[in-house]
Scaffold this active site. Structure first.
Site, PDB file in Angstrom:
ATOM      1  N   HIS A   1       0.677   5.312   1.161  1.00  0.00           N
ATOM      2  CA  HIS A   1      -0.025   6.297   1.985  1.00  0.00           C
ATOM      3  C   HIS A   1      -0.030   7.627   1.229  1.00  0.00           C
ATOM      4  CE1 HIS A   1       0.231   4.172   6.013  1.00  0.00           C
ATOM      5  NE2 HIS A   1       1.166   3.507   5.360  1.00  0.00           N
TER       6      HIS A   1
ATOM      7  N   HIS B   1       0.826  -1.216   0.000  1.00  0.00           N
ATOM      8  CA  HIS B   1       0.000   0.000   0.000  1.00  0.00           C
ATOM      9  C   HIS B   1       0.850   1.250   0.000  1.00  0.00           C
ATOM     10  CE1 HIS B   1       0.677  -1.138   4.235  1.00  0.00           C
ATOM     11  NE2 HIS B   1       0.669   0.173   4.506  1.00  0.00           N
TER      12      HIS B   1
HETATM   13  P1  5GP Z   1       1.635   0.504   7.472  1.00  0.00           P
HETATM   14  O1  5GP Z   1       2.198   0.880   8.814  1.00  0.00           O
HETATM   15  O2  5GP Z   1       1.505  -0.980   7.306  1.00  0.00           O
HETATM   16  O3  5GP Z   1       2.372   1.174   6.331  1.00  0.00           O
HETATM   17  O4  5GP Z   1       0.199   1.153   7.427  1.00  0.00           O
HETATM   18  C1  5GP Z   1      -0.984   0.451   7.645  1.00  0.00           C
HETATM   19  C2  5GP Z   1      -2.067   1.466   7.782  1.00  0.00           C
HETATM   20  O5  5GP Z   1      -3.310   0.789   7.766  1.00  0.00           O
HETATM   21  C3  5GP Z   1      -2.024   2.256   9.104  1.00  0.00           C
HETATM   22  O6  5GP Z   1      -1.849   3.639   8.828  1.00  0.00           O
HETATM   23  C4  5GP Z   1      -3.355   1.960   9.766  1.00  0.00           C
HETATM   24  O7  5GP Z   1      -3.934   3.075  10.384  1.00  0.00           O
HETATM   25  C5  5GP Z   1      -4.210   1.449   8.614  1.00  0.00           C
HETATM   26  N1  5GP Z   1      -5.206   0.459   9.003  1.00  0.00           N
HETATM   27  C6  5GP Z   1      -4.991  -0.601   9.818  1.00  0.00           C
HETATM   28  N2  5GP Z   1      -6.128  -1.324   9.937  1.00  0.00           N
HETATM   29  C7  5GP Z   1      -7.061  -0.702   9.162  1.00  0.00           C
HETATM   30  C8  5GP Z   1      -8.426  -0.994   8.878  1.00  0.00           C
HETATM   31  O8  5GP Z   1      -9.022  -1.975   9.345  1.00  0.00           O
HETATM   32  N3  5GP Z   1      -9.069  -0.141   8.060  1.00  0.00           N
HETATM   33  C9  5GP Z   1      -8.437   0.949   7.508  1.00  0.00           C
HETATM   34  N4  5GP Z   1      -9.175   1.741   6.710  1.00  0.00           N
HETATM   35  N5  5GP Z   1      -7.148   1.244   7.752  1.00  0.00           N
HETATM   36  C10 5GP Z   1      -6.460   0.420   8.573  1.00  0.00           C
END
Ligand code: 5GP
Ligand code: ZN
Length: 148
Positions: free
Chosen positions: A113, A111
């Site tokens: 951001h 993903h």
């Molecule tokens: P990472 O740290 O893996 O780059 O980012 C994962 C992102 O996913 C985090 O910013 C977190 O807030 C978001 N996230 C985690 N669980 C969920 C969810 O169930 N729904 C949504 N919409 N976002 C999520």
């Protein structure tokens, strides 16, 4: 409550929350969708409008994501960035991607951001430091080139 299974054929795992969002088993505030890509609001935003862009197929991170899907998500990230800027009156956008846990990746589904930023919003990027010497710079560049 029974666990929600996802049927994304690429996952091999029923535990991926982003696959569940793709499949509709877990709700999210979707802002954009096409055949290959989905964009939805991050549940814990840095600022409101913080959006996640994912390939619909399950890949863990940049390393196992095919170039075609990476191209698709970055193209959508541009489109979403423009819309988020307009919608939130943001001054700027950060686009970020964590790859593997040591980087801060928590959800192991590729993903991007898209994060709206505002003048004087007080957020700092990570700390930087100079190289110790030109020799260290040259060695670092050479080592990376040798790994290509
Ligand atoms: P990472 O740290 O893996 O780059 O980012 C994962 C992102 O996913 C985090 O910013 C977190 O807030 C978001 N996230 C985690 N669980 C969920 C969810 O169930 N729904 C949504 N919409 N976002 C999520
Ligand atoms: Zn997934």
């Amino acid at each position: 409550m029974a666990a929600v299974k996802n049927s994304n054929p690429k996952t091999g795992s029923a535990d991926c929350i982003f696959c569940k969002i793709v499949e509709g088993g877990l709700s999210a505030y979707r802002v954009y969708e096409d055949g290959n890509v989905l964009a939805f609001l991050d549940i814990f935003p840095i600022h409101p409008g913080h959006t996640l862009i994912i390939p619909k197929k399950h890949y863990a991170n940049i390393f196992d994501t095919p170039e075609s899907d990476l191209q698709s998500i970055i193209a959508v990230a541009k489109k979403i960035s423009l819309a988020v800027m307009r919608a939130t009156k943001a001054d700027a956008i950060n686009i970020g991607m964590n790859n593997k846990p040591a980087s801060g990746q928590v959800v192991m589904h590729t993903h991007l951001h898209v994060i709206p930023r505002f003048k004087d919003d007080g957020l700092k990027t990570w700390p930087q430091r100079p190289y110790g010497s030109d020799a260290e710079k040259a060695k670092t560049a050479e080592t990376i080139k040798a790994c290509l």
